[in-house]
Design a protein around this motif. Structure first.
Motif, mmCIF file in Angstrom:
data_model
loop_
_atom_site.group_PDB
_atom_site.id
_atom_site.type_symbol
_atom_site.label_atom_id
_atom_site.label_comp_id
_atom_site.label_asym_id
_atom_site.label_seq_id
_atom_site.Cartn_x
_atom_site.Cartn_y
_atom_site.Cartn_z
ATOM 1 N N CYS A 101 30.807 40.165 37.152
ATOM 2 C CA CYS A 101 30.963 41.437 37.841
ATOM 3 C C CYS A 101 29.734 41.674 38.713
ATOM 4 C CB CYS A 101 31.110 42.566 36.825
ATOM 5 S SG CYS A 101 31.307 44.183 37.599
ATOM 6 N N CYS A 104 28.001 45.112 37.369
ATOM 7 C CA CYS A 104 27.290 45.264 36.095
ATOM 8 C C CYS A 104 26.959 43.948 35.405
ATOM 9 C CB CYS A 104 28.033 46.226 35.175
ATOM 10 S SG CYS A 104 29.641 45.701 34.671
ATOM 11 N N CYS A 134 36.536 43.203 34.307
ATOM 12 C CA CYS A 134 35.202 43.413 33.749
ATOM 13 C C CYS A 134 35.318 44.431 32.623
ATOM 14 C CB CYS A 134 34.236 43.924 34.811
ATOM 15 S SG CYS A 134 32.637 44.409 34.096
ATOM 16 N N CYS A 137 32.673 47.731 33.245
ATOM 17 C CA CYS A 137 32.943 48.869 34.123
ATOM 18 C C CYS A 137 34.435 49.062 34.381
ATOM 19 C CB CYS A 137 32.197 48.705 35.449
ATOM 20 S SG CYS A 137 32.783 47.329 36.452
HETATM 21 ZN ZN LIG Z 1 31.572 45.510 35.809
#
Ligand SMILES: [Zn+2]
Length: 165
Positions: A101, A104, A134, A137
């Motif tokens: 990701c 994050c 992900c 998030c």
């Molecule tokens: Zn993420």
């Protein structure tokens, strides 16, 4: 850069200075594990690199005064393409592109198409061949035109084969 020992085959892990956001995102696109964020500045950034065995990427000259600074790359260029080249000249780059990701840093998981249906636009759901998710998030990722653009960018930098999956 000095003294960064890396295991063969393991992409280098980085801790990137808060000033270098675009560079941090591109290192994640390349598949590197990149610690980055507003909570990681100066002392906390150095602490993170030391604790987690990450290569520091910095551009704040004040940090260079620390005689115990862990292995690091000091970036002098302003533009992210030049910065990426600067890092690539010092450290072997290249993990599995598009496996993390960009927001994050979590590794993405391949998910069944049904998981993405409610979260992505109908056109995307109908046309994308596969989806990644992900768990950090909640974002969904899929191969799209921006991937093509990013692959061209990486190929131009000599960092990833254009056809690589
Ligand atoms: Zn993420």
């Amino acid at each position: 850069m000095m003294g960064a020992g890396t295991e063969a085959g393991e992409p280098v892990r980085f801790a990137v200075d808060w000033m270098l956001g675009r560079l941090a995102r591109w290192l994640r696109i390349l598949g590197h594990d990149v610690a980055y964020g507003p909570h990681l500045r100066r002392r906390t950034l150095i602490g993170c690199a030391r604790r987690e065995g990450r290569v520091l990427i910095i551009r704040d000259t004040r940090l260079l005064r620390d005689p115990t600074l862990p292995p690091h790359v000091f970036v002098t260029q302003d533009r992210f393409r030049d910065q990426l080249r600067e890092v690539a000249a010092a450290v072997p780059l290249g993990g599995v592109p598009f496996s993390r990701c960009v927001e994050c840093n979590r590794p993405l998981e391949d998910v069944p198409r049904e998981r993405a249906e409610a979260a992505v636009p109908p056109y995307v759901f109908a046309t994308a061949p596969r989806f990644q998710h992900c768990a950090g998030c909640g974002r969904f990722y899929w191969p799209a035109t921006h991937h093509a653009h990013m692959r061209r960018e990486l190929a131009a930098l000599g960092l990833a084969a254009e056809g690589a999956a």
